[in-house]
Design a protein around this motif. Structure first.
Motif, mmCIF file in Angstrom:
data_model
loop_
_atom_site.group_PDB
_atom_site.id
_atom_site.type_symbol
_atom_site.label_atom_id
_atom_site.label_comp_id
_atom_site.label_asym_id
_atom_site.label_seq_id
_atom_site.Cartn_x
_atom_site.Cartn_y
_atom_site.Cartn_z
ATOM 1 N N ASP A 34 29.338 -65.675 -6.889
ATOM 2 C CA ASP A 34 27.901 -65.749 -7.164
ATOM 3 C C ASP A 34 27.578 -65.638 -8.653
ATOM 4 O O ASP A 34 26.418 -65.667 -9.041
ATOM 5 C CB ASP A 34 27.126 -64.697 -6.368
ATOM 6 C CG ASP A 34 27.644 -63.286 -6.604
ATOM 7 O OD1 ASP A 34 28.505 -63.097 -7.492
ATOM 8 O OD2 ASP A 34 27.186 -62.376 -5.892
ATOM 9 N N GLY A 35 28.622 -65.523 -9.494
ATOM 10 C CA GLY A 35 28.426 -65.529 -10.941
ATOM 11 C C GLY A 35 27.810 -64.272 -11.525
ATOM 12 O O GLY A 35 27.357 -64.273 -12.662
ATOM 13 N N ASP A 36 27.838 -63.170 -10.770
ATOM 14 C CA ASP A 36 27.241 -61.939 -11.292
ATOM 15 C C ASP A 36 28.223 -61.066 -12.059
ATOM 16 O O ASP A 36 27.884 -59.969 -12.492
ATOM 17 C CB ASP A 36 26.585 -61.128 -10.170
ATOM 18 C CG ASP A 36 27.587 -60.592 -9.157
ATOM 19 O OD1 ASP A 36 28.796 -60.879 -9.283
ATOM 20 O OD2 ASP A 36 27.151 -59.883 -8.217
ATOM 21 N N GLY A 37 29.447 -61.555 -12.233
ATOM 22 C CA GLY A 37 30.455 -60.795 -12.980
ATOM 23 C C GLY A 37 31.188 -59.770 -12.141
ATOM 24 O O GLY A 37 32.045 -59.047 -12.631
ATOM 25 N N VAL A 38 30.869 -59.692 -10.855
ATOM 26 C CA VAL A 38 31.494 -58.724 -9.959
ATOM 27 C C VAL A 38 32.277 -59.476 -8.886
ATOM 28 O O VAL A 38 31.707 -60.312 -8.179
ATOM 29 C CB VAL A 38 30.419 -57.825 -9.286
ATOM 30 C CG1 VAL A 38 31.070 -56.842 -8.330
ATOM 31 C CG2 VAL A 38 29.592 -57.123 -10.330
ATOM 32 N N PRO A 39 33.591 -59.180 -8.761
ATOM 33 C CA PRO A 39 34.367 -59.853 -7.708
ATOM 34 C C PRO A 39 33.850 -59.465 -6.329
ATOM 35 O O PRO A 39 33.319 -58.380 -6.127
ATOM 36 C CB PRO A 39 35.786 -59.322 -7.904
ATOM 37 C CG PRO A 39 35.796 -58.606 -9.196
ATOM 38 C CD PRO A 39 34.386 -58.264 -9.545
ATOM 39 N N ASP A 40 33.996 -60.368 -5.377
ATOM 40 C CA ASP A 40 33.626 -60.054 -3.997
ATOM 41 C C ASP A 40 34.562 -58.977 -3.465
ATOM 42 O O ASP A 40 35.783 -59.070 -3.641
ATOM 43 C CB ASP A 40 33.762 -61.295 -3.116
ATOM 44 C CG ASP A 40 32.520 -62.132 -3.110
ATOM 45 O OD1 ASP A 40 31.638 -61.898 -3.941
ATOM 46 O OD2 ASP A 40 32.440 -63.033 -2.262
ATOM 47 N N PRO A 41 34.021 -57.958 -2.799
ATOM 48 C CA PRO A 41 34.889 -56.927 -2.206
ATOM 49 C C PRO A 41 35.430 -57.419 -0.863
ATOM 50 O O PRO A 41 34.743 -57.366 0.154
ATOM 51 C CB PRO A 41 33.941 -55.750 -2.025
ATOM 52 C CG PRO A 41 32.599 -56.377 -1.848
ATOM 53 C CD PRO A 41 32.616 -57.649 -2.653
#
Length: 173
Positions: A34-41
């Motif tokens: 989603d491009g928010d800088g956070v990997p999907d958990p």
């Protein structure tokens, strides 16, 4: 209210031991969609079928097409894998794949399934918590062309997204 992100399970069905490249291709999907800088958990669950039975014509076409004439001849003359040997081979593929995902820091578990993995996929998805399914196979000319491959069959019955990747490449099936 929890501040930790929830973890979803990605079910991976593979006929191949996942190579380091295969692991990277799978993980690339979940790094930051989603491009928010956070990997999907996400966590992973692997299923590896013990292949004891294949469609004769499809198997011969696959072997001839990839230059594996000795294997095509074995198929034509009726050689079938021993169930115990097929299960042992599947267990080795599972262990290699689990090790690759664990080395990348991913939570993962897995099992060897029966020859037809569709019932195991249905059971896992039916139990809940499965976000999507990733199917990793070698290209198979006839099943892929006529949408009789595992990914196509899974798409027909599962109510989650199904992605088909070809082992050893970044190609989508």
């Amino acid at each position: 209210m929890s501040t930790e992100p929830s973890s979803d399970v990605v079910l991976v069905l593979t006929e191949a031991a996942l190579s380091a490249d295969d692991v990277e291709h799978v993980l690339d999907i979940y790094r930051d969609p989603d491009g928010d800088g956070v990997p999907d958990p996400v966590a992973f669950r692997l299923l590896v079928p013990a292949r004891t039975d294949r469609h004769l014509l499809a198997s011969i076409v696959d072997h001839v097409g990839s230059g594996e004439l000795r294997q095509a001849w074995a198929d034509l003359t009726g050689h079938r894998p021993d169930p115990a040997a097929a299960t042992a081979t599947a267990a080795e593929k599972l262990a290699t794949s689990l090790a690759g995902l664990r080395a990348a820091g991913m939570p993962v578990d897995g099992d060897v399934t029966a020859d037809d993995p569709l019932p195991a996929l249905q059971t896992a998805v039916g139990a809940g918590g499965i976000r999507e399914v990733v199917v990793v196979t070698y290209p198979h000319a006839l099943p892929d062309t006529f949408h009789a491959d595992w990914a196509s069959r899974a798409r027909d019955v599962l109510h989650v997204p199904v992605l088909h990747l070809y082992a050893g490449t970044s190609e989508v099936g």
